[in-house]
Design an enzyme around this catalytic site. Structure first.
Site, PDB file in Angstrom:
ATOM      1  CG  ASP A  43      -0.376   0.083   2.509  1.00  0.00           C
ATOM      2  OD1 ASP A  43       0.753   0.583   2.595  1.00  0.00           O
ATOM      3  OD2 ASP A  43      -1.017  -0.322   3.489  1.00  0.00           O
ATOM      4  CE1 TYR A  71       5.941  -6.705   3.739  1.00  0.00           C
ATOM      5  CE2 TYR A  71       5.846  -8.885   4.736  1.00  0.00           C
ATOM      6  CZ  TYR A  71       5.420  -7.990   3.783  1.00  0.00           C
ATOM      7  OH  TYR A  71       4.477  -8.366   2.856  1.00  0.00           O
ATOM      8  CG  ASP A  85      -1.142   2.922   8.583  1.00  0.00           C
ATOM      9  OD1 ASP A  85      -1.739   3.973   8.862  1.00  0.00           O
ATOM     10  OD2 ASP A  85      -1.368   2.288   7.540  1.00  0.00           O
ATOM     11  NE  ARG A 184      -0.809  -0.576   7.382  1.00  0.00           N
ATOM     12  CZ  ARG A 184       0.072  -0.659   6.400  1.00  0.00           C
ATOM     13  NH1 ARG A 184       0.555  -1.840   6.071  1.00  0.00           N
ATOM     14  NH2 ARG A 184       0.466   0.417   5.748  1.00  0.00           N
TER      15      ARG A 184
END
Length: 303
Positions: A43, A71, A85, A184
């Protein structure tokens, strides 16, 4: 470069502030073809490795989506947000002094409980569809989104750094996980487990399967032709390889089944490669018979 002349896979370092579709759109212009797709959405807030397919190599993307990921992320402890976030609105802030009272061992223990096979409720800003609409579209429009938990595997969470900032505790982590895992959600659940709230302030994808961010091209300076990975090279990193004779390459290209010896580690898809190094297709074996799963056109350059 034209659509008829080149096919391959691109490793792109996606910058912050644009969507994965934006990356595809810009690459289409540079490649001179609309036949460009991507595997594994990032995103706008996230950066890092995005894999694109050009030409007939878009057929390989299906086999890239489910690869494990790595990540690098920063988890901010001390507040939860509507989107898990930094782009969301603050939901709850930790009582004064509670973040300062956090013990490092408690944080590490909470992260340890979030590794292995776990049931994770995806973030509300995920790309999962709810009644035909993406969850993130509904969430960012202020609608309540309820998603069912799903089984994922978090292989490792390594704490890289730890620092305080403006009353928050920022924890830099490296996460290795299965496809479908939401970092997240790890930030959200860590904050909830510690009673202080949590969200991400940074997210960067550093690896997809055997493909590393260090080998990715910058989008702004992308030279498509120079950056393309040949389909055979990509398939050979993912699957065992069956070396074909010239006649076998022709037969497989026509969709015929082949009598061939299964590679020793060929339980799943096998990359069938012609004598000239071209990826003819992916096959699967039934005893000593190779059946085509997907083929690649022989008139499209793949090197």
């Amino acid at each position: 470069m034209t659509a008829a002349s080149r096919s391959g896979i691109l490793l792109i370092d996606k910058p912050q502030g644009i969507t994965s579709h934006d990356v595809v759109a810009r690459t289409r212009k540079r490649a001179g073809t609309r036949k460009v797709g991507h595997a594994g959405t990032l995103d706008p807030m996230a950066t890092g490795l995005l894999i694109l397919g050009v030409g007939s190599s878009t057929r390989l993307l299906t086999f890239l989506v489910g690869l494990d990921k790595e990540y690098l992320a920063t988890i901010r402890l001390g507040a939860s947000t509507t989107t898990d976030d930094a782009e969301g609105e603050t939901l709850l802030s930790a009582p004064e002094g509670s973040v300062a009272a956090l013990d490092r061992e408690d944080v590490l223990a909470a992260l340890e409980r979030m590794t292995g096979e776990i049931d994770q409720v995806p973030s509300s800003v995920s790309a999962i569809k709810v009644d035909g609409k993406r969850a993130y579209t509904l969430a960012r429009a202020g609608e309540e989104v309820r998603l069912a938990s799903r089984r994922v595997t978090v292989s490792a969470i390594e704490v890289l750094a730890w620092r305080t900032a403006d009353g928050f505790l920022d924890v830099d982590v490296r996460v290795e996980c299965s496809s479908g895992t939401y970092v997240r959600a790890i930030a959200r659940d860590l904050g909830a487990a510690l009673g202080v709230g949590g969200h991400l302030t940074a997210l960067r994808r550093s690896r997809i399967g055997p493909f590393d961010l260090a080998d990715a091209a910058e989008l702004e300076t992308l030279d498509v032709a120079a950056s393309l990975l040949a389909p055979a090279e990509v398939a050979s990193r993912l699957f065992p390889v069956l070396r074909l004779s010239a006649d076998q390459a022709v037969d497989l290209g026509h969709g015929k089944r082949l009598r061939a010896e299964r590679p020793a580690d060929g339980a799943g898809p096998v990359a069938a490669v012609a004598p000239d190094g071209r990826l003819v297709g992916l096959v699967e074996f039934d005893d000593a018979v190779a059946r085509p799963i997907v083929n690649f056109p022989g008139d499209e350059a793949q090197e």
